[in-house]
Design an enzyme around this catalytic site. Structure first.
Site, mmCIF file in Angstrom:
data_model
loop_
_atom_site.group_PDB
_atom_site.id
_atom_site.type_symbol
_atom_site.label_atom_id
_atom_site.label_comp_id
_atom_site.label_asym_id
_atom_site.label_seq_id
_atom_site.Cartn_x
_atom_site.Cartn_y
_atom_site.Cartn_z
ATOM 1 N N GLU A 188 22.786 46.129 -127.565
ATOM 2 C CA GLU A 188 24.097 46.798 -127.653
ATOM 3 C C GLU A 188 24.613 46.959 -126.237
ATOM 4 O OE1 GLU A 188 24.535 50.453 -130.056
ATOM 5 O OE2 GLU A 188 26.262 50.929 -128.773
ATOM 6 N N HIS B 222 27.742 45.945 -123.634
ATOM 7 C CA HIS B 222 29.154 45.622 -123.832
ATOM 8 C C HIS B 222 29.802 44.957 -122.635
ATOM 9 C CE1 HIS B 222 28.781 47.885 -127.489
ATOM 10 N NE2 HIS B 222 28.438 48.972 -126.833
ATOM 11 N N HIS C 154 28.817 48.994 -135.146
ATOM 12 C CA HIS C 154 28.941 49.825 -133.933
ATOM 13 C C HIS C 154 29.939 50.947 -134.174
ATOM 14 C CE1 HIS C 154 30.282 50.893 -129.832
ATOM 15 N NE2 HIS C 154 29.058 50.552 -129.477
ATOM 16 N N ASP D 39 23.072 50.283 -124.215
ATOM 17 C CA ASP D 39 24.469 50.670 -124.427
ATOM 18 C C ASP D 39 25.229 50.647 -123.094
ATOM 19 O OD1 ASP D 39 26.733 51.225 -125.867
ATOM 20 O OD2 ASP D 39 26.071 53.172 -126.607
#
Ligand code: GRE
Ligand code: ZN
Length: 327
Positions: free
Chosen positions: A8, A10, A164, A287
């Site tokens: 995860e 980004h 998400h 994240d």
């Protein structure tokens, strides 16, 4: 541990690099934005320093899901996926990708998923919760019948779907009135996403498509802690209002769901999650850039567990589920 894989993680294209509802102070946002827009500088240096071999990268939130016009959403998803494919192609040994999808239209979402997987080599999709469709006030969750062909395509392409978070629309967030600190990652993200996952399970989706794999971040958005009570409240015919699933919620959670450690580096939370769904369904994530690589890696490398489980959770579960070309 060397060789970790993050799931995860980004990036943004300039048009999606917007401060979510002005959540962040100017200085903080300016750093986040810089970190979202690049893959091969600071990010790769931090990965090297903290033993992360690969990131499976996805677009930031809410991005495509907040574009009500289906054609505009599809165009944005294509631009973002093409940009990500180019970035990944420079270091495919360190970066792979998940597709952004225009869920505003099941047909357009199927087409983009198919293109991303078969032509761009993407490993799955990451979708930021509900989509606003046509009207900014019209929200759609993917348990409704018109999405069944989409889920059939996900199953046919045999790729994981990462659900998400995004925050609820302000219209639907009255319980947080006066407490903006509860919006976003602190609480509203998890509540929103857990309910969406429960809607999918209660709709009977996994009876129809039992080979679907759904990934949740943040140690499962609270669901591992709620499974017993959810199922306890759903035994007895008089309590099954609207629940169309054939099995217990915990059965689907253990058969169709995977969770990552993104943004939730709680040792007790991880232990509980491993006991609930097993070490084969838990995977490391950071994240980035909303959380720090150093914090995630230092925690995970030291957390008390067998080295066999650390290898599974840090690396091999992800390699298997996402069919990553790592040795
Ligand atoms: C996330 O991706 O988890 C995220 C956001 C925005 C703010 C905080 C956060 O997309 O953790
Ligand atoms: Zn995230």
């Amino acid at each position: 541990m060397r060789g970790k894989i993050g799931l995860e993680e980004h990036f943004a294209v300039p048009e999606t690099a917007v401060n979510p509802r002005g959540t962040y102070a100017e200085g903080t946002w300016s750093q986040l934005k810089g970190r979202l827009l690049e893959l091969h500088g600071e990010r790769l240096r931090l990965m090297d320093r903290h033993g992360i071999e690969m990131m499976v990268v996805s677009l930031n939130a809410p991005a495509v899901q907040a574009v009500p016009d289906p054609a505009a959403a599809a165009a944005l998803a294509r631009r973002a996926n093409d940009a990500l494919a180019e970035l990944v192609a420079k270091r495919p040994d360190r970066f792979q990708a998940l597709a952004a999808l225009p869920m505003q239209s099941p047909d357009l979402a199927i087409a983009e998923l198919e293109r991303a997987v078969t032509q761009l080599g993407f490993k799955g999709a990451l979708v930021n919760g509900f989509s606003q469709v046509n009207d900014p006030d019209n929200v759609v969750y993917y348990d409704v019948p018109q999405y069944r062909p989409f889920w059939a395509a996900v199953e046919r392409l045999d790729v994981p779907f990462y659900l998400h978070p995004r925050s609820p629309l302000l219209r639907d967030a009255r319980l947080y009135d006066g407490h903006p600190w509860l919006m976003g990652a602190a609480w509203a993200f998890g509540n929103e996403t857990a309910v969406h996952a429960l809607r999918l399970m209660g709709s009977g989706l996994f009876d129809a498509y039992p080979r679907l794999s759904i990934v949740l971040g943040h140690l499962g958005e609270g669901l591992p802690f709620g499974l017993w009570r959810i199922d306890n409240c759903n035994t007895g015919a008089e309590k099954t209002d609207g629940n169309r699933a054939k099995k217990k919620i915990a059965d689907y959670f253990r058969a169709n769901f995977y969770v990552t450690t993104s943004g939730n580096y709680s040792s007790l939370g991880l232990m509980h999650t491993m006991l609930q769904i097993g070490a084969d369904r838990v995977m490391f994530s950071v994240d980035w850039p909303f959380e720090e690589i150093e914090l995630a890696a230092n925690w995970f490398d030291a957390v008390d567990m067998s080295e066999g489980d650390r290898l599974k959770i840090g690396r091999t579960n992800a390699a298997q589920l996402f069919k990553l070309d790592v040795s």
